[in-house]
Design an enzyme around this catalytic site. Structure first.
Site, PDB file in Angstrom:
ATOM      1  N   ASP A  88       2.646   9.074   1.671  1.00 52.24           N
ATOM      2  CA  ASP A  88       2.667  10.059   0.660  1.00 52.24           C
ATOM      3  C   ASP A  88       0.955  10.769  -0.109  1.00 52.24           C
ATOM      4  O   ASP A  88       1.612  11.326  -0.791  1.00 52.24           O
ATOM      5  CB  ASP A  88       4.133   9.685   0.201  1.00 52.24           C
ATOM      6  CG  ASP A  88       5.412  10.019   0.879  1.00 52.24           C
ATOM      7  OD1 ASP A  88       5.548  10.827   1.162  1.00 52.24           O
ATOM      8  OD2 ASP A  88       6.523   9.149   0.329  1.00 52.24           O
TER       9      ASP A  88
ATOM     10  N   HIS B  97       4.786  -0.598   0.351  1.00 48.20           N
ATOM     11  CA  HIS B  97       5.532   0.336   1.635  1.00 48.20           C
ATOM     12  C   HIS B  97       6.842  -1.045   1.652  1.00 48.20           C
ATOM     13  O   HIS B  97       5.810  -2.509   1.656  1.00 48.20           O
ATOM     14  CB  HIS B  97       5.497   0.514   2.627  1.00 48.20           C
ATOM     15  CG  HIS B  97       6.334   1.267   3.730  1.00 48.20           C
ATOM     16  ND1 HIS B  97       7.086   0.924   4.238  1.00 48.20           N
ATOM     17  CD2 HIS B  97       6.294   2.629   3.657  1.00 48.20           C
ATOM     18  CE1 HIS B  97       7.542   1.895   5.071  1.00 48.20           C
ATOM     19  NE2 HIS B  97       7.667   2.792   4.440  1.00 48.20           N
TER      20      HIS B  97
HETATM   21  N1  CMC Z   1       1.791   0.302  -7.672  1.00 51.59           N
HETATM   22  C1  CMC Z   1       1.803  -1.699  -8.636  1.00 51.59           C
HETATM   23  N2  CMC Z   1       2.129  -2.168  -7.700  1.00 51.59           N
HETATM   24  C2  CMC Z   1       3.276  -2.159  -6.703  1.00 51.59           C
HETATM   25  C3  CMC Z   1       3.256  -0.882  -5.405  1.00 51.59           C
HETATM   26  C4  CMC Z   1       2.612  -0.270  -6.592  1.00 51.59           C
HETATM   27  N3  CMC Z   1       2.890   1.375  -5.745  1.00 51.59           N
HETATM   28  N4  CMC Z   1       4.179  -1.199  -4.873  1.00 51.59           N
HETATM   29  C5  CMC Z   1       4.554  -2.778  -5.081  1.00 51.59           C
HETATM   30  N5  CMC Z   1       4.070  -3.181  -5.668  1.00 51.59           N
HETATM   31  C6  CMC Z   1       3.951  -4.397  -6.562  1.00 51.59           C
HETATM   32  C7  CMC Z   1       4.909  -4.968  -7.296  1.00 51.59           C
HETATM   33  O1  CMC Z   1       5.024  -5.139  -8.662  1.00 51.59           O
HETATM   34  C8  CMC Z   1       5.109  -6.749  -6.817  1.00 51.59           C
HETATM   35  O2  CMC Z   1       4.178  -6.795  -7.579  1.00 51.59           O
HETATM   36  P1  CMC Z   1       5.150  -8.306  -7.788  1.00 51.59           P
HETATM   37  O3  CMC Z   1       4.628  -9.508  -6.438  1.00 51.59           O
HETATM   38  O4  CMC Z   1       3.341  -8.884  -8.703  1.00 51.59           O
HETATM   39  O5  CMC Z   1       6.479  -8.500  -8.678  1.00 51.59           O
HETATM   40  C9  CMC Z   1       4.465  -6.521  -5.035  1.00 51.59           C
HETATM   41  O6  CMC Z   1       4.240  -5.383  -5.489  1.00 51.59           O
HETATM   42  C10 CMC Z   1       5.984  -6.239  -3.924  1.00 51.59           C
HETATM   43  O7  CMC Z   1       6.337  -4.929  -4.663  1.00 51.59           O
HETATM   44  P2  CMC Z   1       8.322  -4.696  -4.596  1.00 51.59           P
HETATM   45  O8  CMC Z   1       9.050  -3.771  -5.316  1.00 51.59           O
HETATM   46  O9  CMC Z   1       8.626  -6.482  -4.179  1.00 51.59           O
HETATM   47  O10 CMC Z   1       8.103  -3.969  -2.672  1.00 51.59           O
HETATM   48  P3  CMC Z   1       8.779  -3.209  -2.170  1.00 51.59           P
HETATM   49  O11 CMC Z   1       9.600  -3.754  -0.973  1.00 51.59           O
HETATM   50  O12 CMC Z   1      10.280  -3.475  -2.776  1.00 51.59           O
HETATM   51  O13 CMC Z   1       8.855  -1.303  -2.596  1.00 51.59           O
HETATM   52  C11 CMC Z   1       8.123   0.453  -2.801  1.00 51.59           C
HETATM   53  C12 CMC Z   1       7.890  -0.911  -1.368  1.00 51.59           C
HETATM   54  C13 CMC Z   1       7.665   2.004  -1.840  1.00 51.59           C
HETATM   55  C14 CMC Z   1       9.763   1.069  -2.997  1.00 51.59           C
HETATM   56  C15 CMC Z   1       6.786   0.534  -3.855  1.00 51.59           C
HETATM   57  O14 CMC Z   1       6.346  -0.330  -2.937  1.00 51.59           O
HETATM   58  C16 CMC Z   1       7.042   1.867  -4.456  1.00 51.59           C
HETATM   59  O15 CMC Z   1       7.492   1.239  -5.468  1.00 51.59           O
HETATM   60  N6  CMC Z   1       6.235   2.174  -4.119  1.00 51.59           N
HETATM   61  C17 CMC Z   1       5.561   3.206  -4.680  1.00 51.59           C
HETATM   62  C18 CMC Z   1       6.757   4.348  -4.217  1.00 51.59           C
HETATM   63  C19 CMC Z   1       5.579   4.819  -3.076  1.00 51.59           C
HETATM   64  O16 CMC Z   1       4.935   4.945  -2.646  1.00 51.59           O
HETATM   65  N7  CMC Z   1       7.007   5.172  -2.137  1.00 51.59           N
HETATM   66  C20 CMC Z   1       6.335   6.139  -0.701  1.00 51.59           C
HETATM   67  C21 CMC Z   1       6.883   4.775   0.383  1.00 51.59           C
HETATM   68  S1  CMC Z   1       6.452   5.328   1.839  1.00 51.59           S
HETATM   69  C22 CMC Z   1       7.523   6.721   1.909  1.00 51.59           C
HETATM   70  C23 CMC Z   1       8.521   6.033   2.357  1.00 51.59           C
HETATM   71  O17 CMC Z   1       8.817   5.827   3.529  1.00 51.59           O
HETATM   72  O18 CMC Z   1       9.586   6.995   2.087  1.00 51.59           O
END
Ligand code: CMC
Length: 427
Positions: free
Chosen positions: A363, A306
């Site tokens: 989720d 998240h």
């Molecule tokens: N699986 C594997 N690796 C992950 C994941 C994941 N679900 N989420 C983040 N990472 C890794 C990412 O690759 C990165 O690694 P590194 O630092 O080595 O490059 C690190 O963790 C930080 O990730 P980020 O993409 O910079 O984090 P963000 O804050 O931009 O993204 C997120 C948040 C929710 C988009 C992401 O965690 C994700 O895509 N999760 C899966 C989708 C999901 O479950 N979304 C629902 C969110 S809750 C409902 C809502 O409020 O909408």
């Protein structure tokens, strides 16, 4: 005037003093509003360090896993309140008295029907359209049906729009489902609760009576509470941005629905269930975890991570309990739940997830509950949108109540410098 100042020092220029703002809770924020007039913009794509507005509705402490609506913790609301009461709190700022709640409930309940002509609008969509596409289109079209009280500068008109949206969204959501399976639309019933009425519109048919199961009704109500608001997430920010121009509220909510649909946001519950189905067996978990960690593979563990929570999502904890309650009630043993529990266990002990503070989010469990209730995965995000409508409206109202300035971000331009145009195609 803020007590604390920050000084921005740029080579060869006089230092720029900036106010440091402090809300009631949360970190301090540097007020950069004066920078533009001094020749600088700040650069923050994705708003990772930028507060876009002031708000009194919801507070999240992502490190501690805290979520408060108008100061009330989400777990207390989920366990001791109901969705409509949470709606009242989000919209009005205080918990209602009995009389206030009764009045609120009566108004919401009495406005659940939608204009009969909308039935014809549905028929323009293909039956195999994604229900989110239909919901987005129909919600936007409501602007054309309810334009009698649409001056967003008039407080009473904003209130009417809020009630209409809150009342009618379950009707629209259930119609999206009925249309997709070719069954007749079911009209709302005023003798049922908000969640009970929604379940009835989803599952009853003219052929036989549908009796709402109280455990499922409570579980649906909880799902609605847990998705009701989440401060300035992508879809809420979209609603605020759309609304900042004075746009029609139904159109703004349609914009929020569009934003919510993405798999990184509300579409994650559908994607999470698809992922669990793909994993299908606990033996396959290591292979999927390997893919999630591989930077050359776009696969991510859906339902994990998240932007704000760097701890257990407090909504996921309640959702997990509700999931067990529902499966017990239905006497179901779900293989996917087993996969989900094991995946959670393994990921929470894996250094990759520990270092990046990736925990299950809301989720992760909601899809299993909805599936057990007999709701197809294509409807998951529709239900999220229905629940989040109150949050969107609360923010839209707050923005207008406080006096809105049109949202107009700036950019870091990296395109061509000025150059002369010479047509290659002119004769
Ligand atoms: N699986 C594997 N690796 C992950 C994941 C994941 N679900 N989420 C983040 N990472 C890794 C990412 O690759 C990165 O690694 P590194 O630092 O080595 O490059 C690190 O963790 C930080 O990730 P980020 O993409 O910079 O984090 P963000 O804050 O931009 O993204 C997120 C948040 C929710 C988009 C992401 O965690 C994700 O895509 N999760 C899966 C989708 C999901 O479950 N979304 C629902 C969110 S809750 C409902 C809502 O409020 O909408």
């Amino acid at each position: 005037m803020a007590d604390k100042k920050a000084t921005l020092t740029l080579p060869g220029e006089a230092p720029i003093e900036l106010d440091v703002l402090k809300g009631t809770l949360g970190q301090e924020e540097i007020d950069v509003r004066s920078l533009g007039s001094q020749g600088y913009f700040t650069f923050d794509p994705g708003f990772t360090s930028t507060a876009s507005c002031e708000s009194k509705i919801t507070y999240i402490d992502g490190d501690e896993g805290i979520l408060l609506h108008r100061g009330f913790p989400i777990d207390q609301l989920a366990l001791h309140s109901n969705y409509l009461e949470v709606c009242y709190i989000l919209l009005n700022g205080e918990a209602p008295t009995k009389a206030q709640f009764e009045e609120f409930r009566t108004i919401v309940t009495r406005h659940t029907m939608i204009h009969e002509q909308i039935h014809h609008l549905f028929r323009g969509f293909r039956r195999d359209s994604h229900p989110m596409a239909v919901m987005c289109g129909v919600t936007g079209a409501l602007a054309a049906f309810y334009h009698d009280a649409m001056d967003v500068n008039i407080e009473r008109h904003r209130e009417i729009a809020a009630f209409r949206l809150l009342s009618k969204m379950p009707t629209v959501a259930a119609m999206c489902y009925k249309y997709s399976i070719g069954q007749p639309f079911v009209y709302p019933r005023n003798d049922l609760s908000y969640a009970g009425n929604f379940l009835n519109m989803m599952f009853s048919t003219p052929c036989e009576e549908y009796v709402v199961n109280p455990i499922l009704e409570r579980a649906m109500d909880r799902i609605l509470i847990l998705h009701a608001d989440h401060e300035q997430n992508a879809s809420t920010s979209t609603v605020r941005t759309a609304g900042s121009s004075g746009a029609n509220p139904f159109a703004c909510i349609a914009a929020g629905i569009a934003s919510l649909w993405g798999p990184a946001h509300g579409g994650a519950n559908e994607a999470c269930l698809r992922m669990l189905e793909e994993i299908s067996n606990v033996e396959h978990i290591p292979e999927f975890l390997k893919r999630a960690k591989d930077k050359n593979d776009s696969f991510r563990l859906m339902g994990f991570g998240h932007r704000v929570y760097k701890n257990y999502d407090p909504r996921a904890t309640v959702m997990r309990e509700t999931c067990h309650e529902v499966l017990n009630e239905l006497g179901m043993k779900d293989d996917l739940l087993e996969v989900a529990m094991e995946l959670e266990h393994i990921a929470l002990n894996d250094p990759y997830f520990i270092e990046r503070k990736l925990y299950p989010n809301v989720d992760f469990y909601s899809g299993i509950i909805l599936k057990a209730m007999g709701i197809p995965s294509s409807m998951f995000t529709v239900i999220f949108a229905m629940a989040r409508t109150v949050g969107w409206i609360a923010h839209w109202k707050e923005m207008h109540d406080d006096g809105v300035k049109i949202a107009r971000p700036r950019q870091l331009y990296t395109g061509y410098d000025k150059r002369d145009f010479k047509s290659e195609t002119a004769e």
